[in-house]
Design a protein around this motif. Structure first.
Motif, PDB file in Angstrom:
ATOM      1  N   CYS A   8      36.188  50.974  42.497  1.00 29.00           N
ATOM      2  CA  CYS A   8      35.150  49.936  42.455  1.00 29.00           C
ATOM      3  C   CYS A   8      35.512  48.835  43.444  1.00 29.00           C
ATOM      4  N   LYS A  10      34.336  45.990  43.585  1.00 29.39           N
ATOM      5  CA  LYS A  10      34.252  44.657  42.983  1.00 29.39           C
ATOM      6  C   LYS A  10      35.498  44.326  42.164  1.00 29.39           C
ATOM      7  N   CYS A  11      35.889  45.254  41.247  1.00 23.14           N
ATOM      8  CA  CYS A  11      37.010  44.951  40.351  1.00 23.14           C
ATOM      9  C   CYS A  11      38.275  45.723  40.684  1.00 23.14           C
ATOM     10  N   CYS A  26      31.942  47.014  34.406  1.00 21.54           N
ATOM     11  CA  CYS A  26      32.719  46.248  35.374  1.00 21.54           C
ATOM     12  C   CYS A  26      32.975  44.849  34.832  1.00 21.54           C
ATOM     13  N   HIS A  33      29.839  48.358  38.023  1.00 21.45           N
ATOM     14  CA  HIS A  33      30.767  48.730  39.083  1.00 21.45           C
ATOM     15  C   HIS A  33      30.016  49.088  40.367  1.00 21.45           C
TER      16      HIS A  33
HETATM   17 ZN    ZN Z   1      34.139  47.338  38.806  1.00 18.66          ZN
END
Ligand code: ZN
Ligand code: ZN
Length: 78
Positions: A8, A10-11, A26, A33
């Motif tokens: 992912c 983002k995370c 997420c 995600h």
């Molecule tokens: Zn994520």
């Protein structure tokens, strides 16, 4: 059967699987995600200097989608 690594952007979660994991869960803004297919799972270990992710891959994983720097900076895991 090809197993791929999904990360992912983002995370930074890393999931192995045959298909893209579900988007829910997420921990960042929006709760979804943003999975990236970073390549086929394999025996070689790589470590990203940007997001500290460790991944086992057949070849050098995709550079795109690093949560830290934008582009992963993969180094061989010693
Ligand atoms: Zn994520
Ligand atoms: Zn990274």
């Amino acid at each position: 059967m090809v197993i791929k690594n999904y990360l992912c952007s983002k995370c930074g979660s890393l999931v192995e699987g045959k298909q893209m994991p579900p988007g829910m869960g997420c921990l960042t803004n929006g709760n979804f995600h943003r999975w990236r297919d970073i390549g086929e799972k394999g025996d070689k270990g790589f470590h990203c200097e940007g997001c500290s992710t460790v991944v086992h891959s057949k070849e050098t994983p995709s550079m795109f989608g690093c949560p830290g720097e934008g582009f992963h900076n993969w180094k061989d895991l010693k």
